[in-house]
Enzyme design. Structure first.
Site, PDB file in Angstrom:
ATOM      1  N   LYS A 113     -27.431  -2.640  22.660  1.00  0.00           N
ATOM      2  CA  LYS A 113     -27.628  -2.610  24.112  1.00  0.00           C
ATOM      3  C   LYS A 113     -28.973  -1.989  24.467  1.00  0.00           C
ATOM      4  CE  LYS A 113     -22.981  -2.586  26.146  1.00  0.00           C
ATOM      5  NZ  LYS A 113     -22.079  -1.869  27.049  1.00  0.00           N
ATOM      6  N   LYS A 195     -20.253 -12.575  19.913  1.00  0.00           N
ATOM      7  CA  LYS A 195     -18.944 -12.391  20.564  1.00  0.00           C
ATOM      8  C   LYS A 195     -19.003 -12.774  22.040  1.00  0.00           C
ATOM      9  CE  LYS A 195     -19.410  -7.723  22.240  1.00  0.00           C
ATOM     10  NZ  LYS A 195     -18.967  -6.388  22.465  1.00  0.00           N
ATOM     11  N   LYS A 198     -18.800  -9.826  28.464  1.00  0.00           N
ATOM     12  CA  LYS A 198     -18.849  -9.801  29.924  1.00  0.00           C
ATOM     13  C   LYS A 198     -20.272  -9.936  30.441  1.00  0.00           C
ATOM     14  CE  LYS A 198     -14.934  -6.740  30.856  1.00  0.00           C
ATOM     15  NZ  LYS A 198     -14.604  -5.317  31.018  1.00  0.00           N
TER      16      LYS A 198
HETATM   17  P1  AMP Z   1     -14.888  -4.128  27.607  1.00  0.00           P
HETATM   18  O1  AMP Z   1     -15.067  -5.484  28.163  1.00  0.00           O
HETATM   19  O2  AMP Z   1     -16.087  -3.722  26.806  1.00  0.00           O
HETATM   20  O3  AMP Z   1     -14.441  -3.108  28.584  1.00  0.00           O
HETATM   21  O4  AMP Z   1     -13.729  -4.269  26.519  1.00  0.00           O
HETATM   22  C1  AMP Z   1     -12.345  -4.142  26.783  1.00  0.00           C
HETATM   23  C2  AMP Z   1     -11.551  -4.482  25.547  1.00  0.00           C
HETATM   24  O5  AMP Z   1     -11.722  -5.864  25.194  1.00  0.00           O
HETATM   25  C3  AMP Z   1     -11.955  -3.692  24.299  1.00  0.00           C
HETATM   26  O6  AMP Z   1     -10.782  -3.325  23.586  1.00  0.00           O
HETATM   27  C4  AMP Z   1     -12.772  -4.660  23.509  1.00  0.00           C
HETATM   28  O7  AMP Z   1     -12.730  -4.412  22.116  1.00  0.00           O
HETATM   29  C5  AMP Z   1     -12.089  -5.985  23.822  1.00  0.00           C
HETATM   30  N1  AMP Z   1     -13.024  -7.115  23.685  1.00  0.00           N
HETATM   31  C6  AMP Z   1     -14.214  -7.262  24.332  1.00  0.00           C
HETATM   32  N2  AMP Z   1     -14.814  -8.415  23.976  1.00  0.00           N
HETATM   33  C7  AMP Z   1     -13.993  -9.011  23.064  1.00  0.00           C
HETATM   34  C8  AMP Z   1     -14.061 -10.242  22.324  1.00  0.00           C
HETATM   35  N3  AMP Z   1     -15.077 -11.082  22.457  1.00  0.00           N
HETATM   36  N4  AMP Z   1     -13.032 -10.518  21.484  1.00  0.00           N
HETATM   37  C9  AMP Z   1     -11.976  -9.681  21.355  1.00  0.00           C
HETATM   38  N5  AMP Z   1     -11.859  -8.510  22.017  1.00  0.00           N
HETATM   39  C10 AMP Z   1     -12.848  -8.176  22.875  1.00  0.00           C
END
Ligand code: AMP
Ligand code: TRP
Length: 334
Positions: A113, A195, A198
């Site tokens: 990041k 991956k 968001k």
């Molecule tokens: P965040 O969007 O960073 O707040 O992530 C929330 C949850 O979603 C966390 O447990 C991440 O590990 C999971 N996560 C985010 N992106 C992915 C992805 N592409 N595949 C699987 N899990 C994800």
């Protein structure tokens, strides 16, 4: 026997996507009854990159509606907003003062990041310490997350062990990351070597967002990058990453094993059919969630009330823990 404590968090930054659902939220909901659960909307984590204040406010409520729509039950889980519970920011400072800087500079998410930004905020570097506190102040045993958060949970273990060693205590529980067997790493549809994320989700064709309408979902899957061949098979060949990701999504959505998945595609005519069927099962899964989210968003006062109840309970667990931590560290607690 008392139930194992579970803690996990998600940032209210909008664009919640299929990876978030399959890698995290769905698994939180599925195991609620067996555990003592804390699920946190981590708005303080969101501030580690610049945010629009009105959007952040909106997305925080929208995330509350989303978690409920995905099946989290306030009677079985404590669902709350991180900034409503002061122990998180307060305790983060205490943990900062026992965490070596080098540990944070090594985090891969920080390196990725920060490389993309001109000006890197201190909060971005400190992000994993705030996250460690989230987990440790609840004595959580288990932290269900997607693959990308594993390193941060391991850091939380290191911080807990360091505190326990420094003060010769067993004050902190050493938490375990819980990574799902399927869906732990959903890849981008436009580039299956990165991956689904968001921050990329505004780019058309990258992500399937939980709130996308069925037409958009179908369109995004149809645009998904595959390869010039026509073989529908699981594969670790980088050339075949697109097809592998589509099959992985189908597998995670349907809960079928690989043999059953491939049997479903035995009669498929090429990648067009594959994309269409993956889109169909995904739409079927996400439609009720989107509808319920939209319904819950009509009553923001009720969402606020539920978050207030969650915060009150969360405070009753984490504030005494942080007060005890202050005592151990030699602070006078009034
Ligand atoms: P965040 O969007 O960073 O707040 O992530 C929330 C949850 O979603 C966390 O447990 C991440 O590990 C999971 N996560 C985010 N992106 C992915 C992805 N592409 N595949 C699987 N899990 C994800
Ligand atoms: N950093 C996590 C993410 O972006 C969210 C998070 C914050 C979290 N605090 C947590 C996850 C504590 C698990 C436990 O995905």
């Amino acid at each position: 026997m008392s139930k194992k404590r579970v803690f996990s968090g998600i940032q209210p930054t909008g664009n919640t996507h299929l990876g978030n659902y399959l890698g995290a939220i769905r698994n939180w909901a599925a195991r609620q009854a067996e555990k003592e659960n804390y699920f946190c909307i981590v708005d303080l984590h969101s501030l580690t990159v610049p945010q629009n204040p009105d959007e952040l406010r909106y997305e925080t409520r929208s995330m509350a509606a989303m978690l409920l729509a995905c099946g989290l039950d306030p009677n079985q889980s404590t669902i709350f907003v991180q900034s409503h519970v002061q122990a998180h920011a307060e305790g983060c400072w205490l943990l900062n003062c026992i965490t070596p800087l080098g540990w944070l500079q090594r985090m891969t998410q920080y390196k990725d990041k920060s490389a993309k930004q001109e000006s890197v905020l201190t909060g971005l570097l400190d992000y994993p310490v705030l996250m460690a506190g989230d987990i440790l102040f609840y004595d959580a045993h288990e932290v269900p997350v997607g693959e990308d958060q594993k390193q941060h949970v391991e850091l939380a273990r290191d911080i807990a062990q360091r505190f326990n060693a420094l003060y010769e205590t067993e004050f902190f529980v050493i938490p375990q990351p819980i990574i799902p067997a399927v869906g732990a790493r959903v890849m981008g549809l436009d580039d299956a070597t990165a991956k689904m994320s968001k921050s990329q989700a505004d780019k058309r064709g990258h992500a399937i967002r939980i709130l996308d309408d069925p037409k958009e979902i179908m369109h995004s899957f149809k645009r998904a990058v595959t390869d010039s061949g026509n073989e529908i098979a699981f594969s670790s060949d980088p050339e075949k990453a697109g097809v592998n990701n589509l099959l992985g999504i189908y597998k995670a959505v349907t809960g079928k094993d690989e043999t059953a998945v491939l049997a479903d595609f035995a009669d498929a005519r090429g990648y067009g059919d594959l994309k269409k069927r993956v889109a169909e099962v995904t739409i079927e899964m996400l439609t009720p969630i989107r509808e319920r989210h939209d319904y819950l968003m009509q009553d923001p006062a009720e969402l606020d009330r539920l978050m207030a109840v969650g915060a009150q309970h969360a405070r009753s667990v984490s504030q005494p823990k942080v007060d005890d931590m202050k005592r151990i560290m030699g602070l006078v607690v009034p």
